[in-house]
Design an enzyme around this catalytic site. Structure first.
Site, PDB file in Angstrom:
ATOM      1  N   GLN A  70       0.831  -1.200   0.000  1.00 20.04           N
ATOM      2  CA  GLN A  70       0.000   0.000   0.000  1.00 20.04           C
ATOM      3  C   GLN A  70       0.868   1.254   0.000  1.00 20.04           C
ATOM      4  OE1 GLN A  70      -2.447   1.733   3.388  1.00 20.04           O
ATOM      5  NE2 GLN A  70      -4.085   0.819   2.152  1.00 20.04           N
ATOM      6  N   CYS A 100      -7.255   6.058   5.193  1.00 19.05           N
ATOM      7  CA  CYS A 100      -6.727   6.361   6.521  1.00 19.05           C
ATOM      8  C   CYS A 100      -7.362   7.641   7.064  1.00 19.05           C
ATOM      9  CB  CYS A 100      -5.213   6.518   6.473  1.00 19.05           C
ATOM     10  SG  CYS A 100      -4.486   6.883   8.092  1.00 19.05           S
ATOM     11  N   LYS A 140      -8.166   1.449  -1.534  1.00 19.11           N
ATOM     12  CA  LYS A 140      -8.860   1.341  -0.240  1.00 19.11           C
ATOM     13  C   LYS A 140      -9.472   2.703   0.087  1.00 19.11           C
ATOM     14  CE  LYS A 140      -9.958  -0.279   3.908  1.00 19.11           C
ATOM     15  NZ  LYS A 140      -9.028  -0.306   5.035  1.00 19.11           N
ATOM     16  N   ASP A 203     -15.666  -3.817  11.344  1.00 21.48           N
ATOM     17  CA  ASP A 203     -16.417  -4.515  12.394  1.00 21.48           C
ATOM     18  C   ASP A 203     -16.722  -5.970  12.062  1.00 21.48           C
ATOM     19  OD1 ASP A 203     -16.354  -2.088  13.636  1.00 21.48           O
ATOM     20  OD2 ASP A 203     -18.500  -1.686  13.510  1.00 21.48           O
ATOM     21  N   GLY A 225      -9.238  -6.309  10.117  1.00 19.13           N
ATOM     22  CA  GLY A 225      -8.104  -5.589  10.687  1.00 19.13           C
ATOM     23  C   GLY A 225      -7.989  -5.763  12.179  1.00 19.13           C
TER      24      GLY A 225
END
Length: 341
Positions: A70, A100, A140, A203, A225
């Protein structure tokens, strides 16, 4: 699973996490059942290519393929050069970070801040795709900058038009950070509007949640993650449940001990003793969270600054747990502490 020309064991992806998804962690997650792991982000600032930190992040020696790296930044030309740099050094997939939410990233208009400027997003994506024509490029993102600007569907269409080969979406806006619950309606919208693979993130903490998110969104895969921190076996648990509808038994303390110890030794080898001891602390804390006496153990363990003392403390803690015939009963929600990028 066929993904961008690679055959993966399943459709479970390790999310890139700053300070977490280094090579030892990626290798461990793949060993524990993850189909693919994306590296923590590498800066597009060419001035930093020579730093020890950047060299470590670009170190993929011995890693199970495919190698996904990434990159992050806000200047199309610099991101293009970063893509070429990493592709020349073994990256088989280039992933662009527009997800991010960290202030230090967004304050320089990188990460999820880029979603505010769709024209810039297009320039970046076209520049990177042109820079590495033989290497698939993925993206992403989040659902948007804030809840009033959930523009992930528009970004997804731009991405597909620019030649992006797959898209991962975290089910929160940048303004949400990691608060509240991830929503999957926007992810489902994106999946319905593009033909490239879409990976759902946010989640996904249990096998049942994994099944629900796949069914609800229609996505091609799942990205996990924070739920994997101290619990890398979540990938085999989810993979088994998706394949059979049945649950694997929780790991014995003896296995948690062995996994933790091997991970810590790998960190010492990768970072060197001094840095490795410091980095190992957070991982040890995640492995032990939820086990009896773990809070007091973590306080004592943090006093050790040499590997011998740290490893002895780990061995003593898990030996005591094994004597009590404990099994892992893991509260995922309480263990969520690190940010996913």
């Amino acid at each position: 699973m066929q993904f961008l020309g690679f055959t993966l064991p399943n459709n479970l992806f390790v999310a890139p996490m700053a300070g977490v998804t280094d090579r030892p962690f990626r290798q461990l997650c793949k060993k524990m059942g993850a189909g693919l792991a994306v590296s923590e982000m590498v800066t597009s600032n060419s001035l930093l290519y020579g730093s020890a930190k950047t060299r470590r992040r670009a170190n993929h020696a011995g890693e199970v393929e495919p190698i996904s790296v990434q990159i992050a930044g806000a200047v199309p030309e610099m991101l293009a050069e970063a893509a070429r740099y990493n592709a020349e050094r073994g990256a088989q997939i280039i992933d662009i970070n527009m997800g991010c939410p960290a202030k230090k990233v967004c304050n320089v208009m990188a990460g999820s801040a880029l979603m505010q400027d769709e024209a810039l997003v297009e320039r970046i994506l076209r520049a990177v795709v042109r820079a590495v024509p033989e290497t698939p490029v993925t993206l992403k993102i989040r659902t948007g900058w804030n809840r009033e600007q959930r523009n992930a569907p528009q970004i997804a269409r731009i991405a597909e038009d620019c030649g992006i080969r797959a898209l991962a979406i975290h089910g929160r806006t940048r303004a949400d950070q990691y608060r509240g619950e991830a929503e999957y309606d926007t992810i489902a919208q994106v999946k319905s509007r593009v033909s490239i693979p879409v990976i759902a993130n946010g989640d996904i903490t249990t096998p049942e949640k994994a099944r629900h998110v796949l069914d609800y969104t229609g996505c091609d895969g799942l990205m996990i993650g924070r739920a994997a921190q101290g619990r890398p076996w979540i990938f085999r648990e989810i993979a088994h449940f998706l394949a059979t509808g049945e649950h694997l038994p929780a790991p014995l303390v003896s296995e948690i001990h062995a996994v933790c110890r091997a991970h810590v030794l790998d960190l010492y080898d990768f970072y060197g003793v001094d840095c490795g001891v410091r980095i190992a602390r957070k991982h040890i804390a995640w492995y032990t969270k939820g086990l009896a006496g773990s809070a007091a153990f973590r306080r004592r363990m943090n006093e050790w600054d040499v590997p011998e003392g740290q490893l002895d403390a780990v061995d003593e803690f898990f030996t005591a747990q094994a004597r009590a015939s404990c099994h892992l009963r893991y509260d995922t929600a309480s263990a969520v502490t690190e940010e996913t990028v």
